[in-house]
Write an enzyme that holds these catalytic residues in place. Sequence first.
Site, short mmCIF file in Angstrom:
data_model
loop_
_atom_site.label_atom_id
_atom_site.label_comp_id
_atom_site.label_asym_id
_atom_site.label_seq_id
_atom_site.Cartn_x
_atom_site.Cartn_y
_atom_site.Cartn_z
N GLY D 145 52.72 44.88 40.50
CA GLY D 145 52.27 45.35 39.57
C GLY D 145 51.99 46.14 39.18
N CYS D 146 52.89 46.91 38.07
CA CYS D 146 52.26 48.26 37.24
C CYS D 146 50.66 48.12 37.03
CB CYS D 146 53.47 48.78 36.49
SG CYS D 146 53.73 48.08 35.02
N PHE D 147 50.10 47.37 35.73
CA PHE D 147 48.76 46.96 35.24
C PHE D 147 48.01 45.98 35.83
CE2 PHE D 147 51.74 45.16 31.57
CZ PHE D 147 51.58 46.75 30.52
N THR D 149 48.05 47.61 39.42
CA THR D 149 47.90 49.16 40.20
C THR D 149 46.68 49.32 39.37
OG1 THR D 149 50.06 49.23 40.98
CG2 THR D 149 48.52 51.27 40.80
N ALA D 150 46.97 49.59 38.24
CA ALA D 150 45.28 50.08 37.79
C ALA D 150 44.65 49.68 37.58
CB ALA D 150 46.11 50.56 36.41
#
Lengths: 334, 334, 334, 334
Positions: D145-147, D149-150
């Site tokens: 997921g994007c969140f 990852t960060a």
Amino acid sequence: MNVAIIGASGYTGLELIKILINHPKFNITYIANSTGEENVQDLHPCLKDVIDVEVQKADAKEVAKAADLAFLALPHKTAMFFAKELLDLGVKVVDLSADYRLELETYEKHYCPHEDKEHIKDSVYGLPEYYSEDLKNAKLVANPGCFPTAALLALLPFIDYIEEGSQIFIDAKTGMSGAGKGLKEVTHFGHLNENCHAYNPFNHRHMPEIEEKIQKLTNKEFQINFVPHLLPITRGMLVSVFATLKDEIDVEKILEDRYKDSEFIRLRNTPVDLKSTAGTNFCDLYVSRNGKALFVNSSIDNLLRGASSQAVVNANLICGFEEYEGIPKIAYVP
Amino acid sequence: MNVAIIGASGYTGLELIKILINHPKFNITYIANSTGEENVQDLHPCLKDVIDVEVQKADAKEVAKAADLAFLALPHKTAMFFAKELLDLGVKVVDLSADYRLELETYEKHYCPHEDKEHIKDSVYGLPEYYSEDLKNAKLVANPGCFPTAALLALLPFIDYIEEGSQIFIDAKTGMSGAGKGLKEVTHFGHLNENCHAYNPFNHRHMPEIEEKIQKLTNKEFQINFVPHLLPITRGMLVSVFATLKDEIDVEKILEDRYKDSEFIRLRNTPVDLKSTAGTNFCDLYVSRNGKALFVNSSIDNLLRGASSQAVVNANLICGFEEYEGIPKIAYVP
Amino acid sequence: MNVAIIGASGYTGLELIKILINHPKFNITYIANSTGEENVQDLHPCLKDVIDVEVQKADAKEVAKAADLAFLALPHKTAMFFAKELLDLGVKVVDLSADYRLELETYEKHYCPHEDKEHIKDSVYGLPEYYSEDLKNAKLVANPGCFPTAALLALLPFIDYIEEGSQIFIDAKTGMSGAGKGLKEVTHFGHLNENCHAYNPFNHRHMPEIEEKIQKLTNKEFQINFVPHLLPITRGMLVSVFATLKDEIDVEKILEDRYKDSEFIRLRNTPVDLKSTAGTNFCDLYVSRNGKALFVNSSIDNLLRGASSQAVVNANLICGFEEYEGIPKIAYVP
Amino acid sequence: MNVAIIGASGYTGLELIKILINHPKFNITYIANSTGEENVQDLHPCLKDVIDVEVQKADAKEVAKAADLAFLALPHKTAMFFAKELLDLGVKVVDLSADYRLELETYEKHYCPHEDKEHIKDSVYGLPEYYSEDLKNAKLVANPGCFPTAALLALLPFIDYIEEGSQIFIDAKTGMSGAGKGLKEVTHFGHLNENCHAYNPFNHRHMPEIEEKIQKLTNKEFQINFVPHLLPITRGMLVSVFATLKDEIDVEKILEDRYKDSEFIRLRNTPVDLKSTAGTNFCDLYVSRNGKALFVNSSIDNLLRGASSQAVVNANLICGFEEYEGIPKIAYVP
């Protein structure tokens, strides 16, 4: 005076509520939309702890009991059915839709068959700078379209000086609120952000509205070539009028003479911007000339001067109040 | 081929670096700005771990040692001094400033006295769709202004069909990056956000540039009435050209015929937007007609097709490479 | 009551003017900035045809002649010199700078030496929900910082329930108007548009302000870890307070009990947004819990509740008027 | 190597196409969406004159004929049916949905019953900095997921130093493209412009994803308290991780040691911003400490590192290519 707002869910309905809450002469007694199931605070979260009114399912007879004047913030075609019934019940109407703005023939060509041929004849076009006398005795006001408001205020003072038979071009830019709260691809943030484009070039319904009003007010016919654009902002409208003059005249003086007594027109000596008029009923104007080429530049708040605050000015006028009563001149905007 | 970038601090300098890093034929060997004290990664944090080059204090002799071609991303007036010296040292020059775009007389009228009267005569105006033959043998390219690029690509195909003596109006809108990285009130976020306004109406230096190129390319003289606007976005440029045609011609066909072989022109059947060209060298075009009224609509990325990527196309052409070598056609943009 | 506004050029000065123009009890009799050379309409074009006052070069003795109360919208350090002189002349002061917000020692540690040690002792911190009694008798109000306003209103009700010795984290986001009208790189449109970033993490002057007020109001000491961010919008402020509770308590009830009588606090049952408070003096609050993890979420307009409208509330209180007199609850905002 | 893109209509599908067009090793041979009726140029106008491929109605057997590897840019639940069929036909799969990211039990708790219990066991979590060895032999990659990852790139290096039992808070901000191209109220321009708010606080599906990966990679359990926000921008993601350290350690050194060999991690000495990573696969990191309070700050492009470019990195790794082949490091962004 008790007033009703019919069509409270959209942007212009909300603006009407906000203006009328603080209006010294009008008192909101009835708010309606098509479903009528919520408190107005749930419909518009910014109104929490500000106004506490149940939204009704719109019903003309109930309006007539509650109010002497109704603002219709409805889609065209829906508006005419309500207006007709309300007028017959003795309620004054300020209609923000297109239904009473045009001559019957023009309307039916560009919109749809008209269902209230009786009242359309008596409606007054609510551009106060040009129809203030007629408005004093009106029972039905057709509030102008947003683009025609900004375009006509810029263009009308110059009509007599424009070369006959020449083309008039209008390049207009509007914030997206003109497209309404409904979900559409053009107002999806992913589409509009960092973007800008024309839409319906030479083919927007406000084009015949501008042409017709020029013809009626000046007895001159011009081909208006109108291209609106969508700006990546929420509100505000900027209009460029381009035309060819007969002579190299003093264009500033013409504007000054025409609008020196107008409460809500401000002449600028630099190009107008959106920020100065946002949140107000002002129309700012600027004019420039290059030989015989004319550029008139106007700025309005599309939801206020282009809709709701102009509607309240019209309501003031038909009720005999001062034009400026309760009308916003300053705003807490970005 | 080794190339130098002079003027690396601004927006167009950064775009040149980004394009040239990945270019299959050009190799960046020299990067300079006016101070020369940093690594390019410190100047542009987005370049960290991408390119590792010390920025030099610009010096023409050092350029001549390091490179065969130099891109000048400098203010006008500064550019001509560098160009002159570089050309005399045998370095080819693609100049992104205004210094070699105009005839001497036009330049001195609208800018300042010219200090390189020798080379201005031989410069080629770098609009590839109209000067590709001349560009093949050029040593000095005057990269067009951003507005003239978008306006001329839209207008030139129609010049022969426009009524003589009629006014041509151009309403243009640009992202703020055209105003540069320097701190100015118009590009302060508090001013520009949720705003839009014209600037220098009928009085912008790109107006004589458009007029002169039309005259030189078509032998016809028209008064161009140009009004640029600032949009609340970073990049992108949208142009509306309005004119009066002699006859009610097939305007789409004229565009198709003119640009059918053009690598970087795309014809659209709906009004063009900024998003489709942002981050690329494409110019998108759309045309519409209302009787004899003409609307031609173009969209470019003001920093790429309006400056840096067009500069690299021009460099490709004067070096005998394919027009499209290393030129961005897609972008990772909002 | 006659009032003066000192520091009329900036964003908070403009907001003060706009609120006070329509205030039923206050009458603007003196407007000043550091140069004093323009009409206020030239300083702020949106005020054209709204208010017509010459801006003075600020002079305390002239203020004392013209007004009984002065609002200081000045940079810290400049403000204390004016405040001191005005108080000695018998003028009440609402100071929007940081100069009287902190204990002397805290101030001198984080700002600079203080030049008005006499009055700093008697200043009242103008957070009406917590200092309303003290405000009734105050002659000098220190208007709170924008971040402390939003953070303290969210955090204070929960202090007794937070695990002692645990870390409190505050992630705050503000529109760029908090950085002022001056030209800076962080508020250049090209930098901020489509961007977002933290600044001064764990190192912002509002951090000791929050810590000190918690200690003074609750007698508890907590390490506040404050990280502000800049949002690509003009106005609005959103705060996330994160803390560790001693027990899994009913957090909604705590908020309801604390603020049930507060005119300008609204409790929301979904996360708060900027749009609902923009243009108003409201502080919207929302709270959520995950086991012992606490999230309190507040939204204010950074220029109004975070500065100018809170200043007028404070002026209302020290003058014995109703808290809500002339304070905006609705706005014509995007 | 021939590759297929299934789910070409959305934002991540478009980004996959743009990356793969220029990829030196992969060749797009099949593009599909759920209807299969258009050329990809009509689906995405920015691709006109760039790629000319008919979009198919997705069919696994056709994919297997055309390609050796498929990217699935589909909604969760839809993805697992395709993945299963493709894997059984011998096609490698990089799945951008949530379907193979979690342990079966965690998945079924937070999403829905799983229909491919066979392959979920063998999927590799595609966070290259932590799973590069496993990825070399994978046939099925679950793209994070994007969140997560960060958040994981910021948090994982510090897990061993965080006080056991303490709360970890994550305040995340994302551009609206994470919410997709579908029309929703939260991504209506009129809602999001000049706005910002949290959503699903402590209740977002990426929260268990972060918790599970920490537990699997470090054998430590922490309660992650995750609050995402929507920013009024199109793309970019900014994450604040807040935690309590055991000791006052050298936090910069920990980051440097962990990522010194990572191609796509950049350590910054000032807070990270969105602009530097937009349009690239980079994750920028910054860290700060206040006593034992920790702030780790990461920035990625949510559609690239948070989805499509990370997917292509994963494809590179499972195919034995270099991690950075064809992966964007610079972009032509605002």
